[in-house]
Design an enzyme around this catalytic site. Structure first.
Site, mmCIF file in Angstrom:
data_model
loop_
_atom_site.group_PDB
_atom_site.id
_atom_site.type_symbol
_atom_site.label_atom_id
_atom_site.label_comp_id
_atom_site.label_asym_id
_atom_site.label_seq_id
_atom_site.Cartn_x
_atom_site.Cartn_y
_atom_site.Cartn_z
ATOM 1 N N HIS A 51 0.855 -1.190 0.000
ATOM 2 C CA HIS A 51 0.000 0.000 0.000
ATOM 3 C C HIS A 51 0.891 1.240 0.000
ATOM 4 C CE1 HIS A 51 -4.052 -1.676 1.644
ATOM 5 N NE2 HIS A 51 -3.435 -2.586 0.908
ATOM 6 N N GLU A 53 0.838 3.943 1.734
ATOM 7 C CA GLU A 53 1.250 4.406 3.063
ATOM 8 C C GLU A 53 2.381 3.560 3.637
ATOM 9 O OE1 GLU A 53 -3.371 4.749 3.069
ATOM 10 O OE2 GLU A 53 -1.838 3.541 2.063
ATOM 11 N N CYS A 81 -6.656 2.296 5.229
ATOM 12 C CA CYS A 81 -7.357 1.090 5.670
ATOM 13 C C CYS A 81 -6.902 0.731 7.090
ATOM 14 C CB CYS A 81 -7.042 -0.062 4.712
ATOM 15 S SG CYS A 81 -5.319 -0.651 4.824
ATOM 16 N N CYS A 84 -2.993 0.048 7.242
ATOM 17 C CA CYS A 84 -2.192 1.262 7.150
ATOM 18 C C CYS A 84 -2.398 2.160 8.368
ATOM 19 C CB CYS A 84 -2.510 2.006 5.862
ATOM 20 S SG CYS A 84 -1.984 1.076 4.392
#
Length: 164
Positions: A51, A53, A81, A84
């Site tokens: 991801h 992040e 999410c 993260c």
């Protein structure tokens, strides 16, 4: 300041879109300088962990030489999410600035607010809705184009089957 850095996060999101990834972008700022950038690479790297992040947190930790990012601000185009958000809390990031919210999976206020749970030993300052229209448009445009491509692919496959 928020606009300047969110524009940079949007640039990262557009990089993801160019390689067929869901366009989510992120930058981490320390002392008014971008120390890390990240964009979604789940399909490219074949891992759930890629991801925007998490990739940016990893880079920022290497640049700053510490897993604690206490004086950093993260700018991200889509609400983080649960994975993260947990990493953001663990990294002790001071503030997160979000472009658009994610009502189906967001954990900075939509589904949950992991970033500001009093039960944890760290809470994150949170600003939402920065360049929301632009961040939303990047995602909407991507999925619109994806639906068109998928429809064209389905049509081509149907034509190929008829030819057989």
């Amino acid at each position: 300041m928020n606009l300047k850095y969110m524009k940079e996060a949007i640039k990262e999101a557009k990089k993801a879109a160019k390689i067929g990834e869901v366009p989510i972008g992120c930058v981490i700022v320390y002392e008014d300088k971008i120390v890390a950038r990240g964009y979604n690479k789940r399909n490219k790297k074949k891992t759930t962990l890629a991801h925007a992040e998490l990739l940016a947190i990893d880079k920022a930790s290497k640049v700053l030489g510490d897993w604690r990012l206490e004086d950093c601000t993260m700018y991200v185009t889509l609400e983080p999410c649960q994975m993260c958000s947990g990493a953001i809390v663990q990294a002790r990031i001071k503030e997160v600035v979000v472009g658009t919210m994610n009502p189906k999976a967001g954990c900075a206020g939509s589904v949950l607010n992991i970033l500001q749970m009093k039960e944890f030993n760290h809470q994150v300052l949170l600003t939402t809705g920065v360049m929301e229209e632009e961040c939303t448009a990047v995602l909407q445009d991507f999925f619109k184009e994806l639906r068109i491509k998928n429809k064209q692919e389905k049509t081509r496959n149907s034509q190929h089957i008829e030819e057989l």
